[in-house]
Design an enzyme around this catalytic site. Structure first.
Site, PDB file in Angstrom:
ATOM      1  N   SER A 107       7.953  -4.286  -6.136  1.00 59.52           N
ATOM      2  CA  SER A 107       8.843  -3.145  -5.965  1.00 59.52           C
ATOM      3  C   SER A 107       9.627  -3.794  -4.867  1.00 59.52           C
ATOM      4  O   SER A 107       9.436  -4.298  -4.200  1.00 59.52           O
ATOM      5  CB  SER A 107       8.156  -1.926  -5.690  1.00 59.52           C
ATOM      6  N   TYR A 120       2.216   2.023  -0.241  1.00 54.56           N
ATOM      7  CA  TYR A 120       2.638   1.436  -1.419  1.00 54.56           C
ATOM      8  C   TYR A 120       3.237   0.216  -1.283  1.00 54.56           C
ATOM      9  O   TYR A 120       3.354  -0.908  -1.892  1.00 54.56           O
ATOM     10  CB  TYR A 120       3.658   2.609  -1.897  1.00 54.56           C
TER      11      TYR A 120
END
Length: 263
Positions: A144, A157
């Protein structure tokens, strides 16, 4: 075989029932690959059926070692091999660091890190010489842009996606040193307005970091030189590229597909 033609290859996509994973599965199928969608969401069976004949679905909890063994074996048995593995399944739970919950941390660690690690384990075992498929191939991990920027409320995350990047590079080195013939790369998607992406913008507003969902989205666009959010097709095309012969000398790399947000 040259270019982006994946005819004759078999791909397994985790988290392929919906969102980015569904887009990746559709793009791989459109390029000629046989696709096995692996997901805990049984709607993946409908997604696989919508791809047409020659594709399949398998139930897979990516945190389950035995489940991975069964999924990769089933892919070989049902579709005739395994040449491409897309470790896409992931989970994002927003929280300020001061409010983060232990169970949420564990869930992200389990799905994003353990799930990717097990995918690498069983993908390499299946694709390497002597494995059930044994023809080498390409593993594509989905990291990501969060691994490359400091964006609020996604600390855990971000950490898990940074781990995906590191595992990618080590796996590529091991595969090369041991003669597995498997390239291992990762993609850093930018924000895409899927259910997960839209949920993140909503979370930012609810946490008081931005005055509204629109303001949160606007902040992301402002940080992006390309001046827009990502689209599913942007990420799916990158995966097809890394699965194809066009990327034959790309290995151990992280490919940003974020409009420049993480530069």
């Amino acid at each position: 075989m040259t270019g982006m033609d994946l005819t004759g290859r078999v791909a397994l996509v985790t988290g392929g029932a919906q969102g980015l994973g569904e887009g990746m599965a559709r793009a791989l199928a459109a390029a000629g690959a046989k696709v096995m969608i692996a997901d805990v969401n049984e709607a993946g069976a409908e997604t696989a059926a919508s791809l047409g004949d020659g594709h399949g679905f398998t139930h897979l909890d990516v945190t389950d070692d035995a489940g991975w063994e069964a999924a990769t074996a089933g892919c070989v048995e049902q579709l005739g091999g395994l040449d491409v593995l897309v470790n896409n399944a992931g989970v994002e739970i927003s929280s300020l660091i001061t409010e983060v919950q232990t169970d949420d941390i564990r869930k992200m660690l389990d799905v994003n890190i353990l799930g990717t690690a097990l995918g690498l384990k069983h993908g390499l075992r299946t694709m390497r010489p002597g494995g059930a498929a044994g023809q080498g191939g390409s593993i594509i991990n989905i990291a990501s842009v969060a691994a490359t920027i400091a964006f609020p409320a996604i600390s855990i995350y971000s950490g898990t996606k940074s781990a995906v990047d590191r595992m990618t590079r080590v796996a590529a080195m091991e595969s090369g040193k041991l003669g597995y013939g498997v390239r291992v790369n990762c993609v850093y998607p930018g924000l895409v307005p899927t259910a997960m992406g839209a949920g993140l913008a909503t979370d930012m507003a609810e946490l008081g970091l931005y005055p509204s969902v629109e303001a949160a989205i606007g902040a992301v666009v402002e940080l992006t030189p390309s001046g827009r959010l990502g689209e599913v097709e942007d990420m799916a095309d990158a995966v097809v590229f890394l699965a194809s012969d066009q990327s034959r000398f790309v290995n151990g790399a992280g490919l940003p597909v974020d409009g420049g947000m993480g530069m």
